[in-house]
Scaffold this motif. Sequence first.
Motif, short mmCIF file in Angstrom:
data_model
loop_
_atom_site.label_atom_id
_atom_site.label_comp_id
_atom_site.label_asym_id
_atom_site.label_seq_id
_atom_site.Cartn_x
_atom_site.Cartn_y
_atom_site.Cartn_z
N ASN A 266 51.66 -62.85 -1.66
CA ASN A 266 52.48 -62.61 -2.53
C ASN A 266 52.22 -61.30 -3.44
O ASN A 266 51.05 -60.91 -3.48
N ARG A 267 53.36 -60.72 -3.88
CA ARG A 267 52.93 -59.40 -4.45
C ARG A 267 53.64 -59.29 -6.06
O ARG A 267 54.67 -59.68 -6.09
N PHE A 268 52.95 -58.70 -6.79
CA PHE A 268 53.37 -58.48 -8.25
C PHE A 268 53.47 -57.02 -8.51
O PHE A 268 52.40 -56.33 -8.49
N ALA A 269 54.70 -56.45 -8.69
CA ALA A 269 54.77 -54.83 -9.01
C ALA A 269 55.46 -54.71 -10.02
O ALA A 269 56.61 -55.21 -10.37
N ASN A 270 54.87 -53.72 -10.79
CA ASN A 270 55.82 -53.08 -12.09
C ASN A 270 56.15 -54.09 -13.04
O ASN A 270 57.40 -54.13 -13.66
N ASN A 271 55.42 -54.89 -13.35
CA ASN A 271 55.64 -56.07 -14.50
C ASN A 271 54.97 -55.67 -15.78
O ASN A 271 53.89 -54.71 -15.59
N VAL A 272 55.59 -55.64 -16.94
CA VAL A 272 54.94 -55.45 -18.20
C VAL A 272 54.78 -56.61 -19.01
O VAL A 272 55.74 -57.72 -19.12
N VAL A 273 53.50 -57.01 -19.11
CA VAL A 273 53.12 -58.21 -19.67
C VAL A 273 52.42 -58.07 -20.99
O VAL A 273 51.41 -57.38 -21.12
N THR A 274 52.78 -58.80 -22.01
CA THR A 274 52.39 -58.77 -23.30
C THR A 274 52.05 -60.12 -24.03
O THR A 274 52.91 -61.21 -23.77
N SER A 275 51.44 -60.39 -24.91
CA SER A 275 51.30 -61.84 -25.71
C SER A 275 50.67 -61.45 -27.05
O SER A 275 49.85 -60.62 -27.20
N SER A 276 51.25 -62.25 -28.04
CA SER A 276 50.43 -62.11 -29.26
C SER A 276 49.77 -63.41 -29.72
O SER A 276 49.48 -63.95 -30.61
N VAL A 301 50.10 -54.29 -8.28
CA VAL A 301 50.24 -52.77 -8.17
C VAL A 301 51.05 -52.47 -9.33
O VAL A 301 52.17 -53.10 -9.64
N ASN A 302 50.63 -51.53 -10.04
CA ASN A 302 51.31 -50.82 -11.26
C ASN A 302 51.95 -51.73 -12.27
O ASN A 302 53.06 -51.50 -12.66
N ASN A 303 51.44 -52.58 -12.57
CA ASN A 303 51.45 -53.58 -13.71
C ASN A 303 50.91 -53.02 -14.96
O ASN A 303 49.96 -52.43 -15.03
N SER A 304 51.45 -53.25 -16.21
CA SER A 304 51.09 -53.09 -17.30
C SER A 304 50.59 -54.11 -18.11
O SER A 304 51.80 -54.99 -18.16
N VAL A 305 49.83 -54.40 -18.83
CA VAL A 305 49.20 -55.54 -19.41
C VAL A 305 48.64 -55.26 -20.92
O VAL A 305 47.61 -54.60 -20.82
N SER A 322 37.35 -62.00 -2.61
CA SER A 322 36.74 -60.87 -1.48
C SER A 322 38.27 -60.03 -1.44
O SER A 322 39.10 -60.33 -2.13
N PRO A 323 37.93 -58.95 -0.95
CA PRO A 323 39.09 -58.08 -0.62
C PRO A 323 40.18 -58.78 0.02
O PRO A 323 41.60 -58.27 -0.02
N GLY A 324 40.01 -59.81 0.80
CA GLY A 324 41.27 -60.47 1.71
C GLY A 324 41.95 -61.35 0.54
O GLY A 324 43.05 -61.87 1.02
N ILE A 325 41.26 -61.60 -0.68
CA ILE A 325 42.03 -62.55 -1.70
C ILE A 325 42.79 -61.83 -2.36
O ILE A 325 44.17 -62.22 -2.78
N LEU A 326 42.45 -60.60 -3.12
CA LEU A 326 43.11 -59.83 -3.98
C LEU A 326 42.91 -58.29 -3.83
O LEU A 326 41.91 -57.88 -3.71
N VAL A 327 43.98 -57.70 -4.01
CA VAL A 327 43.89 -56.09 -3.99
C VAL A 327 44.71 -55.66 -5.24
O VAL A 327 45.65 -56.12 -5.43
N LEU A 328 44.12 -54.76 -5.87
CA LEU A 328 44.66 -54.30 -7.18
C LEU A 328 44.79 -52.70 -6.91
O LEU A 328 43.82 -52.08 -6.41
N ARG A 329 45.95 -52.29 -7.32
CA ARG A 329 46.28 -50.84 -7.35
C ARG A 329 47.06 -50.13 -8.48
O ARG A 329 48.07 -50.89 -8.72
N ASN A 330 46.50 -49.31 -9.18
CA ASN A 330 47.18 -48.64 -10.25
C ASN A 330 47.67 -49.41 -11.26
O ASN A 330 48.74 -49.21 -11.90
N ASN A 331 46.79 -50.44 -11.83
CA ASN A 331 47.28 -51.25 -12.89
C ASN A 331 46.90 -50.83 -14.11
O ASN A 331 45.51 -50.13 -14.11
N ALA A 332 47.38 -50.92 -15.29
CA ALA A 332 47.04 -50.55 -16.56
C ALA A 332 46.70 -51.75 -17.54
O ALA A 332 47.70 -52.41 -17.74
N LEU A 333 45.63 -52.14 -17.96
CA LEU A 333 45.38 -53.33 -18.50
C LEU A 333 44.34 -53.01 -19.94
O LEU A 333 43.42 -52.40 -19.72
N LYS A 334 44.80 -53.58 -20.89
CA LYS A 334 44.24 -53.81 -22.35
C LYS A 334 44.11 -55.16 -22.66
O LYS A 334 45.02 -55.58 -23.01
#
Length: 427
Positions: A266-276, A301-305, A322-334
């Motif tokens: 499963n792939r998650f790309a270019n999503n914008v995630v915020t919460s109060s 990949v490339n998600n903003s959180v 492990s690397p076979g479980i999860l790959v992260l690329r170019n995400n920005a998280l605060k």
Amino acid sequence: MYLWRAALALALGLPLLAGPDTPAPVRRHQAAAPRVFYVDDRHGDDDAPGTSPGAAWRSLERAGAARLRPGDALLLRRGGRWKGRLKLRGDGTRDRPITVGGYGEGARPRVSGRAHDCVVLKGSYLRVSELRASDCKWAGFRVDGHHDDLWDVYADRNVAGVWVTDRASRNVVRNSQIIGNDRMSVNDDAPDNDSGAFGVLMNGDDNRVVGNLIEGSYAPSHDYVSDGAAVEVYDGDRNLVAHNVARDNETFTELGHRPGGTASGNRFANNVVTSSRRRGSFLVTRGPGHVVGPVEGTVAVNNSVYLPARKTIGVSCADGCSPGILVLRNNALKVGGVAVSEDGAGIDDAGGVYDGRSDHFRPGRRSIREDPRFVGRRDLRLRPGSPAIGEGVPLGPEWYGGAALAYDMRGRRIPHTKNPDAGAYQY
């Protein structure tokens, strides 16, 4: 603009809509003429032919019994309200889908009622738009078919706004509002079994969730204090979740599968995630040590959180990560809590910018612990001088689900021959 829409439609496997320079198709054989049927909750009559607004059907049962053919349309009166279930059984084709929507003026046609899932897609190549499914038994929209297209629908006050079942594949949920689906299906004192408050519940394979607003998937939970997910993946493989805006959900995505099942690729790309909210997370996945694991091959990949509260976590990869479980690329998280937590061999990470009160994580190549400096709490564009600018690693279009989706949230192409920016917006 038409070229962009055409490319996106091709990437999603949808029929092209006519544009200003589109030549007329050459018809090589005559197909049955398409028909249009109407449903009116006030003035309709189930004994009428249903072929005009003045001779509309009245009930969902009569509408669902119609033998719809490729190219046909079923239209519900805007402003109408029905209690019950609209079951769509017909099969269209790629070039001649069956269209279901609204007619007239006013609010979206609304289907509700706790006795059933409200709108059920049983057939193939159904294009359903404009409808609202509210306060239903379990799901507002239930997708059982293949190559179906839910677009510009509204789902609220359900256990699951949209449920893509384990029988469903190659469907699209796009450009829709999935708001306030905040009911639990299980919420009792038995340990570790509470469930509910799903924006999209994904059990099927090879589906796409693109360009939606998913908000308020959040409910009190006896087991977990609170529960819910914008997109919950359970037993689903190779699904793409991209270009969505998610606000005030308990979790953006949580992945797992039943014993003997899979939830792979499963792939998650270019999503914008915020919460109060006081609690929340972006992505939760598991290794082989968990009862719903291992969840293999997840890519983000490339998600903003931005999750500012202290009881939050950006990414959790536990129980044998492990690397076979999860790959992260170019995400920005605060994150106000834990930015990233991993165990075992850890996550395959590169090009990320992570900021949290703490973390349990070894950043990968070109990843840094810095504040990405978003514009605001909901505006996750990058400020001038952000450390996320140029911090990513070059990636080919396949990382985003294809060339038509290798764009940021403002429609700017993500460069693949030089270092892009981390996050969902290119500066």
